[in-house]
Write an enzyme that holds these catalytic residues in place. Structure first.
Site, PDB file in Angstrom:
ATOM      1  N   THR A   1       3.950  -2.409   2.948  1.00  0.00           N
ATOM      2  CA  THR A   1       4.942  -1.440   2.502  1.00  0.00           C
ATOM      3  C   THR A   1       4.524  -0.070   2.973  1.00  0.00           C
ATOM      4  O   THR A   1       3.341   0.288   2.952  1.00  0.00           O
ATOM      5  CB  THR A   1       5.103  -1.448   0.965  1.00  0.00           C
ATOM      6  OG1 THR A   1       3.891  -1.038   0.340  1.00  0.00           O
ATOM      7  CG2 THR A   1       5.477  -2.847   0.476  1.00  0.00           C
TER       8      THR A   1
ATOM      9  N   GLY B   1       0.789  -1.226   0.000  1.00  0.00           N
ATOM     10  CA  GLY B   1       0.000   0.000   0.000  1.00  0.00           C
ATOM     11  C   GLY B   1       0.820   1.274   0.000  1.00  0.00           C
ATOM     12  O   GLY B   1       0.288   2.352  -0.229  1.00  0.00           O
ATOM     13  N   LYS B   2       2.121   1.167   0.310  1.00  0.00           N
ATOM     14  CA  LYS B   2       3.027   2.328   0.366  1.00  0.00           C
ATOM     15  C   LYS B   2       2.438   3.447   1.213  1.00  0.00           C
ATOM     16  O   LYS B   2       2.439   4.625   0.838  1.00  0.00           O
ATOM     17  CB  LYS B   2       3.350   2.826  -1.046  1.00  0.00           C
ATOM     18  CG  LYS B   2       4.049   1.778  -1.909  1.00  0.00           C
ATOM     19  CD  LYS B   2       4.367   2.322  -3.297  1.00  0.00           C
ATOM     20  CE  LYS B   2       5.060   1.280  -4.168  1.00  0.00           C
ATOM     21  NZ  LYS B   2       4.171   0.149  -4.529  1.00  0.00           N
ATOM     22  N   TRP B   3       1.976   3.096   2.404  1.00  0.00           N
ATOM     23  CA  TRP B   3       1.322   4.070   3.270  1.00  0.00           C
ATOM     24  C   TRP B   3       2.321   4.964   3.985  1.00  0.00           C
ATOM     25  O   TRP B   3       3.392   4.523   4.403  1.00  0.00           O
ATOM     26  CB  TRP B   3       0.454   3.344   4.303  1.00  0.00           C
ATOM     27  CG  TRP B   3      -0.770   2.728   3.708  1.00  0.00           C
ATOM     28  CD1 TRP B   3      -1.813   3.381   3.111  1.00  0.00           C
ATOM     29  CD2 TRP B   3      -1.087   1.331   3.625  1.00  0.00           C
ATOM     30  NE1 TRP B   3      -2.760   2.481   2.680  1.00  0.00           N
ATOM     31  CE2 TRP B   3      -2.346   1.210   2.980  1.00  0.00           C
ATOM     32  CE3 TRP B   3      -0.439   0.169   4.045  1.00  0.00           C
ATOM     33  CZ2 TRP B   3      -2.960  -0.001   2.737  1.00  0.00           C
ATOM     34  CZ3 TRP B   3      -1.044  -1.054   3.803  1.00  0.00           C
ATOM     35  CH2 TRP B   3      -2.288  -1.141   3.159  1.00  0.00           C
TER      36      TRP B   3
END
Length: 282
Positions: free
Chosen positions: A112, A92-94
């Site tokens: 992620t 999700g690259k949060w």
């Protein structure tokens, strides 16, 4: 057992560090999957059945499941894959994990996060990792993305006395590596680019597992850098392959409508062959 322990066991069992991306596009689903209430779930289940003995991990990008039916399909795909004994990474690259996302932490093995704040310092933001501290969920911190525009920022040089040619991505790798040594959360790096780029990032983060994403499966030398040098055998490091596996059943040059007429079993058989081939190659 930590996420990295589970990944190490899977790498040992499968003989390689292949991560299969389960990110189906609805327009490319086989016709027989479209008959189900949750077509993406039907498709990913068959892919998992076909590849679970060859995949060290699965990755899912929530952007491919960003609707009501998709969220159900994603949750059930995660549960199904983990039920087959394969770790799952939610990509999700949060920058922060709040609200409904918190419930995801107990359902996956790793997420992620994009905790680099301030491109000059590459500092590791606490907020992105705070909710992980009370879980066994690992984090892969975004270091360098594989998209074509990554060089617009991530390849820029930053001022520094020790290395005047150090790039933003390399500075982030160094800072995350420094922080990871004392972090309560197990941390690796999400990286992209050719093997030459990964080699330089490995110099900055010698002890962190890498999750290499993008078109990295086309460069077999990438596998030489995803695992820490002194990680033991087997070390933890993953190379993601998405479209190369789940769409391996599409005939090159064929019209999309023709490919959709093929059933999901044909897609699954082709995915199994592709996963085996990539795992051996990497």
């Amino acid at each position: 057992m930590t996420c990295f322990d589970r990944l190490r066991n899977r790498i040992r069992e499968t003989g390689g560090g292949l991560a299969v991306g389960l990110n189906p596009e609805r327009s490319r689903l086989p016709a027989d999957c479209r008959e189900y209430d949750y077509p993406r779930r039907a498709f990913t289940r068959r892919i998992v059945d076909a590849t679970s003995d060859r995949a060290a991990a699965y990755t899912l990008n929530p952007a491919y499941y960003a609707d009501a039916d998709g969220r159900v399909a994603m949750a059930e795909t995660v549960a199904y894959a983990r039920g087959r004994g394969v770790p799952v990474i939610l990509d999700g690259k949060w920058t922060a994990i709040r609200g409904s996302r918190v419930g995801l932490l107990d359902s996956v093995d790793a997420v992620t996060v994009a905790p680099a704040v301030g491109v000059g310092s590459g500092a590791l933001g606490d907020e992105a990792l705070a909710r992980l501290r009370d879980t066994e969920t690992a984090a892969f911190a975004v270091c360098r993305t594989p998209n074509a525009g990554a060089s617009d920022l991530q390849a820029l040089a930053v001022a520094g006395e020790s290395d005047p040619e150090e790039t933003v991505a390399e500075r982030v790798a160094s800072r995350v590596a420094e922080r990871a040594a004392d972090a309560e959360t197990a941390i690796g790096l999400l990286v992209g680019g050719p093997s030459e780029t990964l080699e330089r990032l490995r110099e900055r983060a010698p002890d962190l597992p890498f999750l290499a994403v993008g078109e990295t499966s086309n460069d077999p030398d990438v596998a030489d850098y995803v695992t820490p040098d002194d990680a033991g055998e087997p070390g933890v490091g993953l190379v993601e392959a998405g479209r190369e596996v789940i769409y391996a059943g599409e005939a090159p040059g064929a019209a999309p409508s023709r490919d959709r007429d093929r059933d999901a079993d044909a897609y699954a058989a082709a995915a199994r062959q592709a996963a085996g081939r990539l795992s051996r190659r990497l």
